[in-house]
Scaffold this active site. Sequence first.
Site, short mmCIF file in Angstrom:
data_model
loop_
_atom_site.label_atom_id
_atom_site.label_comp_id
_atom_site.label_asym_id
_atom_site.label_seq_id
_atom_site.Cartn_x
_atom_site.Cartn_y
_atom_site.Cartn_z
CB SER A 10 2.53 -1.87 -0.84
OG SER A 10 2.25 -2.80 -1.87
CE LYS A 46 1.89 -0.64 -5.31
NZ LYS A 46 2.05 -1.03 -3.90
#
Length: 350
Positions: free
Chosen positions: A234, A279
């Site tokens: 990611s 996040k």
Amino acid sequence: MKHKLRYPVTLIIVILLLALFFYRLPYYIEKPGMAHELESIVKVQGGYDDKGKLMLTTVQLGKANIYDYLLAKVKKYDEIVSVNQIKDKNQTDEEYNVYQLYLMESSKHNAIQMAYKKANKPYHFIYKGVYVLDVYPKMPAAKVFKPGDRIIRVDNHTFTSSEQFIHYIAEKRAGDKVRVGYIRNNEEKTDEITLASFKDAGGKVGMGIGLVDDRELISKPKVSFQTNSIGGPSAGLMFSLEIYNQLTKQDITKGYSIAGTGTIDPDGKVGRIGGIDKKVVAADKEGAEIFFAPNDDITPEMKKAVPKIKTNYQEALATAKDIGTKMKIVPVKTFDDALSYLEKLPQKNR
């Protein structure tokens, strides 16, 4: 008498509390991780400095004890997930960890390719062997290989791709023996393997491994990473932006604190990731002013499987609104989308 009994009872309570702390439930807890400044993680030899900062974001993942489990019940962005949601039911912990590290290495390679192509810098690959991702139980390889091993030759034959390796093995029969040279923990080893037929595979013969190419990317100038135990794909988008920024004289950060997430492929397409809400929380805590979120396409198959599914961008927007952040959520489908947004930013006055 009561005074004498107090200490044994207290000791028993302490032991029970410690036991509850160390006893692991069959669940994992996902929670917001950290936003790491990439300048300390990615180094391009002779690269340019920046006035702002680019950051990758992480999700903290750990096996749950009773305390973590109870906290996750009340903390909004802590999520309880089953083992099967994290890894395949037939996948060992070792195989899962090796696979995550492999995804991280692939992410680095893709980011370098994207950034170097955009900056018109040279790079090439050197094939190093067959990388063992996993080992099938009850197949011959289970007695020899471990996830993370690198096969460098078979019967004194070397190969320039995994396809050549697979073709060589495919010409053998069940019961044939092959002598395999491989590397584990930087030590070269040799073993003999008797090939066998895979069950439910139409008589296909093999060792019993899941494999990919093990390639080393050579770039000029050289890029080095200090990712330690960070795994997964990611960070690809943010890696590519950081590498490109160090390769080029113009500072694309323009003094801003910029976080984000998303996979990257060698052609610059940004892909969907998991845990984007966590996040966003991590980036906000670190003071990020801009957050890049994949604006991924939702296929009919995905919609059918999860009717309420949202794009990463939609999830990030909802989280940003919920936590009341001033951080700008920016949708991106490609590396060029992110770069174009940054190029249009006014220079920040500090």
